[in-house]
Design an enzyme around this catalytic site. Structure first.
Site, short mmCIF file in Angstrom:
data_model
loop_
_atom_site.label_atom_id
_atom_site.label_comp_id
_atom_site.label_asym_id
_atom_site.label_seq_id
_atom_site.Cartn_x
_atom_site.Cartn_y
_atom_site.Cartn_z
N ARG A 1 -0.96 -2.60 -6.67
CA ARG A 1 -1.27 -3.65 -5.69
C ARG A 1 -2.21 -4.68 -6.30
NH1 ARG A 1 -1.44 -4.78 -0.14
NH2 ARG A 1 -3.48 -5.24 0.76
N LYS B 1 -2.24 -2.37 8.03
CA LYS B 1 -3.26 -1.79 8.90
C LYS B 1 -3.14 -2.36 10.30
CE LYS B 1 -6.47 -0.94 5.10
NZ LYS B 1 -7.80 -1.24 4.51
N TYR C 1 -9.77 -11.09 -6.57
CA TYR C 1 -8.71 -11.20 -7.58
C TYR C 1 -8.82 -12.48 -8.39
CZ TYR C 1 -6.73 -7.25 -5.13
OH TYR C 1 -6.56 -6.02 -4.55
N HIS D 1 -2.88 2.10 -6.07
CA HIS D 1 -3.49 0.83 -5.68
C HIS D 1 -3.60 -0.12 -6.87
CE1 HIS D 1 -4.82 -0.46 -1.77
NE2 HIS D 1 -5.83 -1.14 -2.30
N ARG E 1 0.86 -1.18 0.00
CA ARG E 1 0.00 0.00 0.00
C ARG E 1 0.90 1.23 0.00
NH1 ARG E 1 -2.04 -3.47 4.03
NH2 ARG E 1 -4.17 -4.24 3.66
N HIS F 1 -4.09 -9.12 3.88
CA HIS F 1 -5.54 -9.09 4.06
C HIS F 1 -5.92 -9.90 5.30
CE1 HIS F 1 -6.56 -8.17 -0.43
NE2 HIS F 1 -6.32 -7.08 0.27
#
Length: 312
Positions: A259, A182, A291, A256, A158, A282
């Protein structure tokens, strides 16, 4: 107290609690400044709507809250924006109940608008090559920007993770990078040789030049501006957008997209979904599963182009 003064006092009480809530998001949940800023904007807009409608935002009813969301829809806000506003309100009202500042979570029972599924924007190999080709010069900025783009393509990082990268986070001997996602969740991602070469060239030949331009001691940020400061996520986005423009690519492409491309290339190459989930950082596998649809669509496109009757 007259009505106007009463509404102003109510709004001030709401704003005080919102500020306390935002502080909790930063200090306890460790959300990024960009995410907290989005929460702040969404809650501010709701407060202003309540003031305009003469509604107490701290004792709003289910019906009034649905009316607010309906008004956003009538004003042609996107489903994603309406969902984000509702998500902010859900988090805020749930926090009020947890903290004992309210007895009812009015947003909990409101369902989110259904968002039409759209596949992530993925770049082709040719587009990536064109993007990287814009950094083939020998100027310090070219070398730095090439390292930035190679890292993004090699790791699926990211933009905030690239900004937070420190010098010690890249292990050249092991060929890997340590990223903090995150919630400061750490993950290790292997890097391909071309990316390691670009990063090493920047680290040895360019970063020292930028460090020398510092007027005050700086931190160990890996990517630095020409003034020797750690590059912010906004500065990195500007670099990406500038290079996209120079490559003559779709101006709507965002960092993004790199990514998304990283994830899709891995799946196209035979990587299993769980591995891609780990590499992307994730928390839920469902987030990664989109994806698989992208990968299937890419394969369909390749088949149509390659098969002699594919265009028929």
């Amino acid at each position: 107290m007259n009505d106007a003064a009463s509404r102003e006092a109510t709004l001030q009480a709401y704003q005080t609690l919102v500020a306390e809530f935002l502080s909790q998001l930063t200090g306890v949940r460790n959300l990024s400044s960009r995410t907290v800023k989005a929460y702040e904007g969404d809650l501010e807009q709701f407060g202003l709507w309540c003031k305009r409608e003469g509604i107490n935002p701290l004792s709003v009813s289910h019906r009034q809250l649905r009316g607010y969301l309906a008004e956003l829809t009538r004003a042609q806000y996107s489903e994603r924006t309406v969902n984000r506003r509702l998500s902010a309100l859900r988090s805020f009202f749930a926090w009020l109940v947890r903290e004992g500042k309210s007895t009812e979570d009015v947003a909990a029972a409101i369902s989110s608008p259904k968002i039409s599924k759209s596949l992530p924007h993925v770049m082709s190999d040719g587009q990536v090559r064109r993007l990287l080709a814009t950094c083939e010069g020998s100027q310090p900025k070219d070398i730095r920007d090439r390292a930035i783009l190679e890292l993004m393509y090699a790791s699926g990082a990211r933009i905030s993770e690239v900004s937070n990268l420190d010098v010690g986070d890249i292990d050249f001997s092991s060929g890997q990078v340590r990223l903090f996602g995150k919630g400061s969740k750490e993950r290790i991602v292997p890097l391909y040789p071309a990316a390691l070469s670009a990063l090493s060239k920047y680290l040895e030949n360019v970063r020292p030049l930028y460090v020398a331009k510092r007027k005050t001691p700086g931190d160990q940020g890996f990517f630095l501006s020409t003034r020797g400061r750690r590059m912010s996520a906004a500065a990195l986005r500007t670099v990406f957008e500038t290079r996209v423009s120079e490559a003559g690519l779709d101006p709507s492409l965002t960092p993004h997209a790199m990514r998304h491309t990283f994830a899709t290339v891995l799946l196209d190459g035979g990587a299993d979904l769980r591995s891609v989930q780990e590499l992307l950082g994730h928390e839920n596998l469902a987030t990664t599963q989109i994806y698989t649809h992208v990968s299937v669509e890419r394969l369909k496109g390749i088949a149509r182009q390659a098969h002699p009757r594919g265009e028929g």
